[in-house]
Design a protein around this motif. Structure first.
Motif: not given
Length: 353
Positions: A174-182, A200-206, A224-230, A240-245
């Motif tokens: 997710x962290x990379x995907x959000x960087x691509x979105x930005x 999505x970012x906070x789920x990945x960072x956590x 589990x919480x991170x995958x649900x939040x994503x 799928x942009x928040x999780x796919x780059x």
């Protein structure tokens, strides 16, 4: 003064804890998802079927349907079998393929879905997408979000550890995907949904920052919480942009170029994310991501999942073709094979052995 707000598509119930499966019937009744107990339960011949004996007494009004695999035909057959059953809801009990089949079938017959995953291999357990194999290869089909997600950490712990590791790779990417979105926002003016990006970012960072491991209940809870939040983040953004780059483009390239040899989705996404972070000049972040992936037993080099560097170069070069219209660091740099080779050599040195 007007108050502006929006409705967020999300599950009514998210129950993540040890022993949650034993309370499934009570949870569905208490939340009025199935007061009558009339449920259609889709299970696999593997993990889901083994849990049937445990779950069946708490769901006395349920009909059980064994799903053969994760194909579009399987999902259509499931929908046909459930049609006319006058059910309150569909329960998908099993791995990702079973839940995706149950998602599609529930949408086809107009019933809400309750997702009860038996592993944490990827973020599809709560996403508005069903990924199913079809005659053309593999397709993604839009479906409603699950109305409930019930994750029993004891069941997750009993699953093969590789599934948990794959989920880690998918979440961290997710962290990379959000960087691509930005990047797409800065260069192409693509609109970012700030709420979806934050979730999505906070789920990945956590997951990335948690000191625990795959055998740690606290860590499994965060994963589990991170995958649900994503999954909810994808619903918020509408795609799928928040999780796919670039990470997922590389993953799709592996799947398309080497279909009989591809590794787990999350394994390939984690590797793709670490390399993509390096490509965008975030060398320290790339090294840290690689060290975390290694700590959890995930690959950070193609050789660790059975591919040669040359095959990896081919996958990276081909990756942009897998998602036409999506702008990531790969489209931005438009690398040649020789450039990929040189950057990969630098990446290998940067992440160490």
């Amino acid at each position: 003064m007007p108050v502006l707000t929006r409705l967020i598509p999300s599950p009514v119930v998210v129950d993540i804890r040890a022993g949650a499966l034993d309370d499934l019937g009570c949870v569905l009744a208490d939340e009025r998802i199935s007061h009558s107990g009339k449920l259609a339960v889709a299970v696999s011949g593997g993990s889901g079927a083994r849990l049937r004996e445990r779950v069946a007494p708490s769901l006395p009004g349920a009909d059980w349907f064994e799903v053969g695999g994760g194909t579009l035909d399987d999902a259509i057959k499931l929908a046909g079998a459930m049609k006319g059953g006058h059910y309150d809801a569909v329960v998908g009990l099993g791995g990702g393929k079973i839940i995706d089949c149950a998602k599609f079938a529930a949408a086809r017959v107009g019933l809400p879905l309750v997702a009860v995953p038996t592993n944490l291999a990827h973020d599809g357990l709560c996403s508005p997408v069903a990924t199913l194999d079809n005659d053309a290869g593999r397709g993604s089909y839009g479906v409603p979000n699950p109305i409930a997600v019930v994750i029993d950490l004891d069941v997750i712990r009993d699953a093969p550890v590789r599934f948990v590791r794959a989920g880690i790779g998918d979440a961290v990417s997710n962290v990379s995907a959000i960087a691509d979105w930005e990047l797409a926002n800065r260069v192409k003016g693509e609109r970012i949904d700030g709420l979806a990006a934050a979730m999505a970012r906070q789920a990945g960072e956590a997951v990335l920052r948690h000191p625990g491991g795959v055998g740690d209940n606290d860590f499994l809870q965060v994963l589990a919480e991170g995958l649900v939040l994503t999954g909810i983040a994808m619903s918020v953004s509408g795609d799928s942009r928040p999780a796919s780059g670039a990470c997922h483009e590389i993953n799709h390239a592996f799947d398309l170029l080497y279909p009989t040899r591809a590794a787990a989705h999350g394994e390939q996404c984690g590797l793709g994310a670490a390399f993509a972070m390096y490509l965008r000049g975030a060398h320290e972040e790339s090294a840290h991501m690689a060290s975390v992936l290694r700590r959890h037993g995930l690959p950070v080099l193609p050789e660790e999942i059975g591919f040669t560097p040359l095959e990896f170069f081919r996958a990276v070069e081909f990756a942009p073709q897998t998602r036409p219209g999506r702008y990531t660091i790969l489209e931005h740099l438009d690398l040649t094979t020789d450039q990929i080779k040189d950057l990969y050599a630098d990446y290998v040195k940067a992440i160490g052995s």
